[in-house]
Design an enzyme around this catalytic site. Sequence first.
Site, PDB file in Angstrom:
ATOM      1  N   HIS A 194     -67.304 -30.186  33.571  1.00 16.54           N
ATOM      2  CA  HIS A 194     -66.937 -31.077  32.469  1.00 16.54           C
ATOM      3  C   HIS A 194     -68.179 -31.928  32.215  1.00 16.54           C
ATOM      4  O   HIS A 194     -68.926 -32.235  33.154  1.00 16.54           O
ATOM      5  CB  HIS A 194     -65.825 -32.041  32.864  1.00 16.54           C
ATOM      6  CG  HIS A 194     -64.531 -31.400  33.212  1.00 16.54           C
ATOM      7  ND1 HIS A 194     -64.244 -30.918  34.466  1.00 16.54           N
ATOM      8  CD2 HIS A 194     -63.419 -31.176  32.472  1.00 16.54           C
ATOM      9  CE1 HIS A 194     -63.027 -30.435  34.477  1.00 16.54           C
ATOM     10  NE2 HIS A 194     -62.499 -30.567  33.295  1.00 16.54           N
ATOM     11  N   ASP A 207     -68.508 -34.472  34.847  1.00 19.02           N
ATOM     12  CA  ASP A 207     -68.775 -34.038  36.226  1.00 19.02           C
ATOM     13  C   ASP A 207     -70.293 -34.057  36.450  1.00 19.02           C
ATOM     14  O   ASP A 207     -70.782 -34.318  37.548  1.00 19.02           O
ATOM     15  CB  ASP A 207     -68.325 -32.592  36.483  1.00 19.02           C
ATOM     16  CG  ASP A 207     -66.844 -32.369  36.299  1.00 19.02           C
ATOM     17  OD1 ASP A 207     -66.086 -33.342  36.409  1.00 19.02           O
ATOM     18  OD2 ASP A 207     -66.466 -31.211  36.047  1.00 19.02           O
ATOM     19  N   MET A 246     -69.472 -21.440  32.050  1.00 18.64           N
ATOM     20  CA  MET A 246     -68.465 -22.156  31.248  1.00 18.64           C
ATOM     21  C   MET A 246     -68.690 -23.655  31.332  1.00 18.64           C
ATOM     22  O   MET A 246     -69.131 -24.167  32.363  1.00 18.64           O
ATOM     23  CB  MET A 246     -67.080 -21.790  31.781  1.00 18.64           C
ATOM     24  CG  MET A 246     -65.909 -22.498  31.149  1.00 18.64           C
ATOM     25  SD  MET A 246     -65.467 -24.083  31.906  1.00 18.64           S
ATOM     26  CE  MET A 246     -64.067 -23.613  32.901  1.00 18.64           C
ATOM     27  N   GLU A 285     -56.595 -23.631  27.450  1.00 20.44           N
ATOM     28  CA  GLU A 285     -55.880 -23.533  28.734  1.00 20.44           C
ATOM     29  C   GLU A 285     -54.554 -24.289  28.677  1.00 20.44           C
ATOM     30  O   GLU A 285     -54.531 -25.512  28.622  1.00 20.44           O
ATOM     31  CB  GLU A 285     -56.762 -24.116  29.845  1.00 20.44           C
ATOM     32  CG  GLU A 285     -56.092 -24.084  31.204  1.00 20.44           C
ATOM     33  CD  GLU A 285     -57.001 -24.603  32.320  1.00 20.44           C
ATOM     34  OE1 GLU A 285     -58.217 -24.733  32.093  1.00 20.44           O
ATOM     35  OE2 GLU A 285     -56.464 -24.877  33.400  1.00 20.44           O
ATOM     36  N   LYS A 310     -50.909 -25.801  30.016  1.00 22.67           N
ATOM     37  CA  LYS A 310     -50.275 -26.333  31.222  1.00 22.67           C
ATOM     38  C   LYS A 310     -48.981 -27.019  30.772  1.00 22.67           C
ATOM     39  O   LYS A 310     -48.990 -27.696  29.737  1.00 22.67           O
ATOM     40  CB  LYS A 310     -51.210 -27.329  31.909  1.00 22.67           C
ATOM     41  CG  LYS A 310     -50.714 -27.796  33.273  1.00 22.67           C
ATOM     42  CD  LYS A 310     -51.716 -28.748  33.948  1.00 22.67           C
ATOM     43  CE  LYS A 310     -51.244 -29.100  35.351  1.00 22.67           C
ATOM     44  NZ  LYS A 310     -52.110 -30.122  35.993  1.00 22.67           N
ATOM     45  N   GLU A 330     -54.093 -20.220  33.786  1.00 19.06           N
ATOM     46  CA  GLU A 330     -54.229 -20.603  35.200  1.00 19.06           C
ATOM     47  C   GLU A 330     -52.947 -20.255  35.949  1.00 19.06           C
ATOM     48  O   GLU A 330     -51.849 -20.596  35.517  1.00 19.06           O
ATOM     49  CB  GLU A 330     -54.520 -22.106  35.308  1.00 19.06           C
ATOM     50  CG  GLU A 330     -54.522 -22.571  36.764  1.00 19.06           C
ATOM     51  CD  GLU A 330     -55.037 -23.990  36.952  1.00 19.06           C
ATOM     52  OE1 GLU A 330     -56.039 -24.358  36.318  1.00 19.06           O
ATOM     53  OE2 GLU A 330     -54.433 -24.725  37.749  1.00 19.06           O
ATOM     54  N   HIS A 384     -50.431 -23.013  36.567  1.00 17.86           N
ATOM     55  CA  HIS A 384     -49.783 -23.621  35.407  1.00 17.86           C
ATOM     56  C   HIS A 384     -48.560 -22.837  34.962  1.00 17.86           C
ATOM     57  O   HIS A 384     -47.530 -23.430  34.622  1.00 17.86           O
ATOM     58  CB  HIS A 384     -50.785 -23.793  34.270  1.00 17.86           C
ATOM     59  CG  HIS A 384     -51.908 -24.734  34.623  1.00 17.86           C
ATOM     60  ND1 HIS A 384     -52.951 -24.998  33.788  1.00 17.86           N
ATOM     61  CD2 HIS A 384     -52.127 -25.475  35.740  1.00 17.86           C
ATOM     62  CE1 HIS A 384     -53.780 -25.871  34.363  1.00 17.86           C
ATOM     63  NE2 HIS A 384     -53.292 -26.151  35.553  1.00 17.86           N
ATOM     64  N   ASP A 410     -58.321 -18.878  35.308  1.00 18.71           N
ATOM     65  CA  ASP A 410     -58.367 -19.855  36.397  1.00 18.71           C
ATOM     66  C   ASP A 410     -57.464 -19.364  37.528  1.00 18.71           C
ATOM     67  O   ASP A 410     -56.229 -19.358  37.409  1.00 18.71           O
ATOM     68  CB  ASP A 410     -57.893 -21.232  35.902  1.00 18.71           C
ATOM     69  CG  ASP A 410     -59.012 -22.017  35.224  1.00 18.71           C
ATOM     70  OD1 ASP A 410     -60.136 -21.474  35.102  1.00 18.71           O
ATOM     71  OD2 ASP A 410     -58.769 -23.173  34.822  1.00 18.71           O
ATOM     72  N   ASP A 425     -48.473 -30.324  41.135  1.00 18.94           N
ATOM     73  CA  ASP A 425     -49.656 -29.540  40.759  1.00 18.94           C
ATOM     74  C   ASP A 425     -50.568 -29.369  41.985  1.00 18.94           C
ATOM     75  O   ASP A 425     -51.281 -30.293  42.367  1.00 18.94           O
ATOM     76  CB  ASP A 425     -50.359 -30.332  39.643  1.00 18.94           C
ATOM     77  CG  ASP A 425     -51.612 -29.680  39.142  1.00 18.94           C
ATOM     78  OD1 ASP A 425     -51.870 -28.521  39.486  1.00 18.94           O
ATOM     79  OD2 ASP A 425     -52.344 -30.357  38.385  1.00 18.94           O
ATOM     80  N   ASP A 431     -52.892 -26.625  42.996  1.00 15.53           N
ATOM     81  CA  ASP A 431     -54.259 -26.067  42.924  1.00 15.53           C
ATOM     82  C   ASP A 431     -54.748 -25.527  44.273  1.00 15.53           C
ATOM     83  O   ASP A 431     -55.878 -25.794  44.706  1.00 15.53           O
ATOM     84  CB  ASP A 431     -55.253 -27.119  42.403  1.00 15.53           C
ATOM     85  CG  ASP A 431     -55.084 -27.406  40.914  1.00 15.53           C
ATOM     86  OD1 ASP A 431     -54.543 -26.553  40.193  1.00 15.53           O
ATOM     87  OD2 ASP A 431     -55.499 -28.487  40.475  1.00 15.53           O
ATOM     88  N   ASP A 459     -60.162 -22.233  40.040  1.00 17.56           N
ATOM     89  CA  ASP A 459     -59.895 -23.637  39.705  1.00 17.56           C
ATOM     90  C   ASP A 459     -58.920 -24.181  40.741  1.00 17.56           C
ATOM     91  O   ASP A 459     -57.728 -24.340  40.483  1.00 17.56           O
ATOM     92  CB  ASP A 459     -59.331 -23.762  38.288  1.00 17.56           C
ATOM     93  CG  ASP A 459     -59.256 -25.213  37.851  1.00 17.56           C
ATOM     94  OD1 ASP A 459     -59.831 -26.065  38.566  1.00 17.56           O
ATOM     95  OD2 ASP A 459     -58.635 -25.512  36.826  1.00 17.56           O
TER      96      ASP A 459
END
Length: 386
Positions: free
Chosen positions: A53, A56, A87, A180, A182, A216, A219, A244, A254, A256, A286
């Site tokens: 991002h 980030d 990406m 994406e 969710k 993902e 998700h 993802d 959530d 992950d 992810d």
Amino acid sequence: MYTPKPEHKFSFGLWTIGNTGRDPFGEPVRNALTPAEIVYTIGEVGAWGVNFHDNDLIPIDATAAQAAQIKSAFRKALDDTGVIVPMATTNLFTDPAFRDGAFTSNDPQVRAYALHKTLRAIDLGAEFGAKTYVFWGGREGTETDAGKNPLDAGKWFREALNFVCEYVIDQGYGMRIALEPKPNEPRGDIYLPTVGSMLAFIETLDHSEMVGVNPEVAHEHMAGLNFVHAVAQALDAGKLFHIDLNDQSFGRYDQDFRFGAHNIKSAFFLVKLLEDNGYDNPRHFDAHAYRTSDREDVKAFARGCMRTYLILKERVAQFNADAEIQALLAEITADDGAMDAYKGAYSAEKAAALKAHTFDRIALGQRGQPYERLDQLTIELLLGVR
Ligand code: GLT
Ligand code: MN
Ligand code: MN
């Protein structure tokens, strides 16, 4: 044997390896790493790509001098390791400005700011060679529908994406956009909650040809859906631009988790779907390590994601070569050609002939399928006893 190679296109986000273990109930448990340090870790575990991002890489309040310094250290780490940036994406969810959404905020200034931030983030992605640009609308939703018209929200989101596509074309960046979905978290309900809704929305865009999805695992599983079926629909539509990979137990928060950590059987069918159909876009993990992990265990997490994928890929080849399994599949999908006259495109004659045909409905209802045998063979193969 299960060594990751560039052709596998395995990637991690700066936010995944860099995850400090902060959650809604607790403070960070791991030290923060610089973007360059994360790239060295990604190189060390043998992955191909790093995604980011905008924030980030460059903190939202960094000065121009700080940004330049971070970018040059990041660039050096990429050069030193051979890791690439496939990406990039925009953080449109952390800053308080986005508390009521970004492109779907009721506030026109926030919507304009979201677009401003996105155009600049696209430039940053392009600077590092990103060919896919992801949109995850984490805050694009509501807790109550009393204050926002979902039709307005959809219209604003469409306008923003149309603007972004024109910008990418205008700049000659050659990027593709991946949306994406969710269903919820961090909003009570997020708009366009599933792969299916996203695919339908894409067809309403001016440049739908350059927009696909980034589904993902977690998700769709959060929504209680079958991820393999969602990905199949995206593949069928030619829209699986990115994926993802992670894991999630149904009905939980959530999570992950590491790819394959929880639903090993659906992970197997997912890898089978991707590999049997020649999927060749990035395979992005992810996910993040358990909060109990230290920095060394984060490497075990990252290696585990890739290793599980490659082990499952080998199991897919085994499944496809297993004579007993393939004989069962041939039996299940057998076609004696008796219905050939009714297949394919419509014609008035075909419809008339089909309506006149007499079917033995009782006999059809008496036919079983050996799915128990086939599923048990699949389980035994996965458990390593075949
Ligand atoms: C965030 C989210 C992910 C998205 C990322 C891209 S950020 O971690 O949970 O699913 O892919 O914005
Ligand atoms: Mn997630
Ligand atoms: Mn994701």
